[in-house]
Design an enzyme around this catalytic site. Structure first.
Site, PDB file in Angstrom:
ATOM      1  N   GLU A  14       0.795  -1.231   0.000  1.00 51.77           N
ATOM      2  CA  GLU A  14       0.000   0.000   0.000  1.00 51.77           C
ATOM      3  C   GLU A  14       0.829   1.283   0.000  1.00 51.77           C
ATOM      4  O   GLU A  14       0.807   2.057   0.963  1.00 51.77           O
ATOM      5  CB  GLU A  14      -0.959   0.008   1.195  1.00 51.77           C
ATOM      6  N   GLU A  52      -5.185  -8.555   0.393  1.00 51.68           N
ATOM      7  CA  GLU A  52      -5.835  -8.240   1.665  1.00 51.68           C
ATOM      8  C   GLU A  52      -7.312  -7.992   1.419  1.00 51.68           C
ATOM      9  O   GLU A  52      -7.686  -7.370   0.428  1.00 51.68           O
ATOM     10  CB  GLU A  52      -5.275  -6.964   2.311  1.00 51.68           C
TER      11      GLU A  52
HETATM   12  C1  FCB Z   1      -4.266  -2.265   5.521  1.00 50.98           C
HETATM   13  C2  FCB Z   1      -2.854  -2.623   5.949  1.00 50.98           C
HETATM   14  C3  FCB Z   1      -2.784  -3.779   6.916  1.00 50.98           C
HETATM   15  C4  FCB Z   1      -3.884  -3.688   7.945  1.00 50.98           C
HETATM   16  C5  FCB Z   1      -5.221  -3.535   7.274  1.00 50.98           C
HETATM   17  C6  FCB Z   1      -6.402  -3.511   8.232  1.00 50.98           C
HETATM   18  O1  FCB Z   1      -4.289  -0.939   5.117  1.00 50.98           O
HETATM   19  O2  FCB Z   1      -2.094  -2.960   4.820  1.00 50.98           O
HETATM   20  O3  FCB Z   1      -1.502  -3.784   7.490  1.00 50.98           O
HETATM   21  O4  FCB Z   1      -3.623  -2.664   8.818  1.00 50.98           O
HETATM   22  O5  FCB Z   1      -5.240  -2.341   6.521  1.00 50.98           O
END
Ligand code: FCB
Length: 504
Positions: A224, A410
């Site tokens: 990110e 994610e």
């Molecule tokens: C994302 C992050 C991860 C975690 C999730 C909830 O932005 O990459 O590390 O904090 O959110």
């Protein structure tokens, strides 16, 4: 500066708005007035909110292919602990969390889930969840305490043991080279806004790819980039806690350069490795059908989603922002864009929620405001549950970048459910969330997206950055006093899905 979770994913617009408005009223972007057009979800007979891929409609059953990766994700600072062990140096997150008042409850990651010592126990949990993929990150200051120079053998040995144990368990490691824990010594030299950081990062990438490349075949270079540059260098709610708009813009360009250099460094060490990055994404929808809101939504998309994908895949920054952000502000030098463009093997997509966007002429250089959607239920992080956005984002990436290989790196939700008297964690809301979002992903596959795996955030509850331990994202509950792990109902549900590939 604001630190609430609602703001977390609206940060870019908050920050750009703040930049334009001279540090005024950052919370003003957070109105939740419903857009006139969107339907409210109907309540389910059992009283739960029935958020299917279309509100009110449960997802259609879907059989995923046999070789689809089912995984879970973590990051070094969020789970490892052992912050000073075996020669590890200080990271910007050590410094930030040790500074009173910056993290909720003054928590820190000194111990976190203690996974540095308990990784074998964690792998036993992964086996119970039937995972075929595990996303972890390497801690840069474990490998190079100060971010430069000879590697720390003990740090490398730790990861060798962990990776060997994963292979032994037949779980594919998907390894992020950088998940936000910059060596503090490099921050002292200016951090990501300093162009030299590109060179240091490429050296680090070369070290880890040479030392661990026989054990790692799938790399995400960054986690990110939009979030760690935005929250760290402009909004100041993440390490290193700076509030400098000009520095933020320079940081984005250094990170893009570093991504290109690291791509080549990893390929030089391991030509067959698959290399990408885990990008944060949010599906942008105009608040009304007006041309002004539609254009505003495209500008928001450009800064939140395309700012890091366009340079690496297309070789230029998004056109929609050419008038608002100049090459001089970014510090672009001749040859930079050629260095940045790289033939990624896959795109990692991190997805949580959508953004409703409208034009706001009084608000910052981009004249846009983004808000959480008003229609779906909210998780405990106040992020809207809206699985259609996940489908639509996956389709937009598929369309804009010529059907790339995608791996969901994610996706997940924060709910605080804890063990009952019988040691059961009945987190039905997380099951509902997973079924709906994974249903949205299945629909994207049906519609032509080339998605080969899904990694849930997270394997277990962990240190949630500025929120400390107050937000629980795990498929596994962690008691942070005793370090006892308890697989939640959602973990059992996910284990079944991972074993059969059958979403029903
Ligand atoms: C994302 C992050 C991860 C975690 C999730 C909830 O932005 O990459 O590390 O904090 O959110």
């Amino acid at each position: 500066m604001p630190t609430d979770g609602l703001n977390r994913r609206n940060f870019l617009i908050t920050s750009l708005g703040v930049a334009g408005a001279g540090l005024a009223a950052p919370h003003a972007s957070l109105h939740l007035d419903p857009p006139a057009s969107a339907p409210a979800p109907a309540p389910a007979p059992d009283g739960r909110v029935p958020y299917g891929t279309t509100p009110g409609v449960p997802p259609e059953p879907y059989q995923f292919p046999k070789d689809f990766f089912w995984g879970a994700s973590t990051a070094a600072y969020q789970v490892e602990g052992a912050w000073q062990e075996d020669g590890k140096g200080e990271s910007i997150w050590d410094r930030f969390s040790h500074t009173t008042g910056l993290v909720k409850g003054s928590f820190n990651g000194d111990v976190a889930c203690d996974s540095y010592h308990r990784y074998k126990e964690d792998i036993e949990i992964m086996k119970k969840l039937n995972l075929t993929s595990f996303r972890l990150s390497l801690s840069w200051p474990r490998i190079q305490a100060d971010g430069t120079g000879a590697p720390n053998q003990k740090g490398l040995d730790h990861y060798k043991r962990l990776l060997d144990a994963l292979h032994e368990a037949k779980i594919r490691p998907l390894v992020t080279a950088y998940h936000w824990d910059l060596p503090q010594a490099l921050q002292d030299k200016g951090g990501w806004p300093n162009r030299d950081t590109e060179k240091y990062f490429a050296e680090y990438a070369s070290i880890v790819a040479n030392a661990l490349g026989d054990r790692i075949h799938t790399w995400a270079i960054f986690n990110e980039p939009a979030i760690f540059t935005g929250l760290g260098y402009f909004l100041g709610v993440h390490a290193p806690g700076l509030t400098d708009f000009a520095a933020f813009l320079r940081a984005t360009h250094t990170v893009n350069l570093a991504q290109g250099s690291a791509f080549r460094a990893i390929k030089a060490a391991s030509p067959k490795a698959e290399v990408g990055t885990a990008f944060s994404t949010t599906y942008c929808q105009p608040k009304t059908n007006s041309e002004a809101d539609k254009a505003a939504s495209e500008r928001y998309h450009a800064i939140a989603n395309a700012w890091f994908m366009d340079p690496v895949l297309k070789g230029h920054y998004p056109d929609a922002l050419a008038a608002a952000i100049t090459p001089e502000q970014l510090g672009i030098q001749p040859g930079d864009m050629e260095k940045i463009k790289s033939p990624f093997d896959f795109l990692g997509i991190n997805y949580y929620n959508r953004t409703i966007v409208h034009e706001a002429n009084d608000w910052g250089p981009l004249h846009v405001k983004g808000e959480q959607g008003p229609d779906g239920p909210k998780t405990e992080f106040f992020w809207e549950v809206w699985p259609d956005g996940f489908h639509d984002m996956l389709m937009r990436v598929t369309h804009d970048y010529n059907k790339p290989v995608i791996e969901v790196t994610e996706n997940g939700c924060s709910y605080g459910d804890a063990p009952d008297a019988h040691d059961r964690v009945a987190d039905q809301r997380r099951i509902d969330y997973c079924r709906a979002y994974i249903g949205g992903m299945a629909r994207a596959i049906r519609d032509g997206a080339n998605i080969r795996g899904y990694n849930h955030w997270s394997l277990m509850d962990n240190f949630e950055w500025a929120e400390g331990y107050t937000q629980r994202f795990g498929l596994t509950f962690v008691d942070f006093q005793t370090q006892k792990r308890t697989i939640k109902d959602s973990g059992k549900w996910y284990a079944e899905l991972a074993a059969t590939g059958k979403l029903s």
